[in-house]
Design a protein around this motif. Structure first.
Motif, mmCIF file in Angstrom:
data_model
loop_
_atom_site.group_PDB
_atom_site.id
_atom_site.type_symbol
_atom_site.label_atom_id
_atom_site.label_comp_id
_atom_site.label_asym_id
_atom_site.label_seq_id
_atom_site.Cartn_x
_atom_site.Cartn_y
_atom_site.Cartn_z
ATOM 1 N N THR A 172 48.724 -23.452 54.351
ATOM 2 C CA THR A 172 48.631 -22.277 54.383
ATOM 3 C C THR A 172 50.107 -21.534 54.087
ATOM 4 N N CYS A 173 50.265 -20.806 53.098
ATOM 5 C CA CYS A 173 51.393 -20.241 52.529
ATOM 6 C C CYS A 173 51.418 -18.676 52.538
ATOM 7 N N GLY A 174 50.549 -18.124 53.272
ATOM 8 C CA GLY A 174 50.234 -16.541 53.332
ATOM 9 C C GLY A 174 49.138 -16.379 54.314
ATOM 10 N N VAL A 175 49.283 -15.010 54.655
ATOM 11 C CA VAL A 175 48.171 -14.554 55.635
ATOM 12 C C VAL A 175 47.840 -13.103 55.427
ATOM 13 N N THR A 176 47.758 -12.839 54.080
ATOM 14 C CA THR A 176 47.547 -11.463 53.661
ATOM 15 C C THR A 176 46.212 -10.936 54.053
ATOM 16 N N ALA A 177 45.040 -11.826 54.405
ATOM 17 C CA ALA A 177 43.989 -11.236 54.897
ATOM 18 C C ALA A 177 43.938 -11.409 56.283
ATOM 19 N N GLY A 178 44.822 -11.937 56.958
ATOM 20 C CA GLY A 178 44.859 -11.851 58.639
ATOM 21 C C GLY A 178 45.522 -13.336 59.016
ATOM 22 N N ALA A 179 46.002 -13.139 60.161
ATOM 23 C CA ALA A 179 46.651 -14.384 60.697
ATOM 24 C C ALA A 179 45.935 -15.139 61.613
ATOM 25 N N ARG A 180 44.691 -14.986 61.908
ATOM 26 C CA ARG A 180 43.790 -15.516 62.890
ATOM 27 C C ARG A 180 42.631 -16.236 62.207
ATOM 28 N N GLY A 181 42.184 -17.495 62.382
ATOM 29 C CA GLY A 181 41.322 -18.372 62.080
ATOM 30 C C GLY A 181 40.825 -19.336 63.057
ATOM 31 N N SER A 182 39.552 -19.949 63.046
ATOM 32 C CA SER A 182 39.182 -20.721 63.952
ATOM 33 C C SER A 182 39.149 -22.321 63.346
#
Length: 342
Positions: A251-261
């Motif tokens: 993961t090198c970016g969170v442009t769509a959001g910083a949360r994931g399961s």
């Protein structure tokens, strides 16, 4: 061809310059084209007359005050640049005035900017200034993800998410050069066609809910050995459904959001290797910069520049970047010229 340093636009005693200045973060805040004091190099600094400086998503975040990056005092954005050395600090060896360089510095959306000598490289003579300025942040990030973290090998299947973005376009180029079987995602037809023209076996639409089915159809049912994801958010969970046993995702970016399961049972049974790009120190960054530049030159590839804007039109450049209708880098140029708006 490269341009010589501008020596005729101001008197030798003038210590000011033009820069793009953000007064404060907030929705709709413009960038102001104004005169500021020219920086003076410290012992380890290279003062560069800037001919091109690329924009980064971080610049957008600072301007809008999102992602925890709001500022309340005037600031000149920018980190990546290319230009000509104007002066060097007392500890700097290997560079002298007149050298054409690429650098990772600070406050680069200006006619002059500083960079530490360890984050300064010689510009390949065949590259334009705009191409060179596109390299530092995105290039070194992609290099670290592809070469150091996931260690992509020839013949492996690599999925580059958002291949039209700054990191994605470099990851696509580098993976292809290393002999990987590269697949890409992008949100528009023309971007997917461009990704295929750059070496992707197939390009899929990551906005569609059936992304996993698209990938399996493109690969004949095979899964990915490596996934490079600069988006994050809910997409991250869908990407894991096509990651092969023992596969690596970074993961090198969170442009769509910083949360994931994450289903820990699947992590345990599939044996995935999950990485973040991290925050390397100055020595590692220098190694990544040099490694990316060397690999791009060896591959006879150049950074992809989508569009350039004059420094005086920095607000328009920021707005264009926010629209996400581009492939590669958006770059400010003509730093040393006198804009007609002055």
């Amino acid at each position: 061809m490269s341009s010589p340093p501008d020596t005729g636009s101001r008197s030798s005693g003038d210590d000011s310059m033009h820069a793009s200045v953000l007064l404060r973060s907030g929705p709709g805040e413009p960038l102001h084209h104004r005169r500021v004091t020219r920086p003076v190099p410290g012992p380890d600094d290279v003062l560069i007359q800037v001919y091109a400086a690329s924009l980064d998503r971080v610049d957008n975040y600072i301007r809008r005050g999102t992602h925890g990056m709001a500022v309340t005092e005037p600031q000149t954005p920018g980190r990546d640049m290319a230009g000509v050395v104007a002066a060097v600090g007392t500890n700097v060896h290997g560079f002298r005035p007149g050298d054409e360089v690429i650098a990772l510095g600070s406050r680069t959306h200006a006619e002059y900017a500083l960079a530490p000598y360890w984050h300064t490289l010689r510009k390949p003579p065949e590259w334009s200034y705009a191409e060179a300025a596109a390299l530092p942040t995105a290039g070194r990030t992609a290099y670290d993800a592809i070469v150091n973290i996931t260690r992509v090998q020839p013949g492996e299947r690599v999925l580059v998410v958002a291949a039209s973005g700054a990191v994605g376009s470099f990851a696509l180029q580098l993976s292809s050069h290393l002999g990987a079987e590269v697949y890409a995602t992008a949100g528009q037809d023309w971007k997917r066609r461009t990704a295929c023209a750059l070496g992707a076996r197939a390009a899929l639409d990551h906005y569609r809910a059936d992304l996993a089915d698209q990938i399996r159809a493109a690969t004949g049912g095979a899964e990915m050995d490596v996934i490079v994801d600069p988006i994050g958010g809910e997409l991250w969970e869908r990407l894991l459904t096509v990651l092969a046993p023992g596969g690596r995702i970074v993961t090198c970016g969170v442009t769509a959001g910083a949360r994931g399961s994450l289903h820990l049972g699947r992590l345990m049974t599939r044996g995935w290797h999950i990485h973040g790009i991290g925050r390397p120190g100055r020595t590692q960054i220098a190694e990544h910069l040099r490694g990316c530049l060397d690999l791009m030159v060896a591959a006879d590839q150049r950074p992809i520049v989508d569009r350039t804007f004059p420094l005086a039109e920095a607000t328009a450049a920021h707005d264009y970047l926010e629209e996400s209708d581009f492939f590669g880098r958006v770059v400010l140029t003509n730093m040393a010229e006198e804009p007609s708006t002055r």
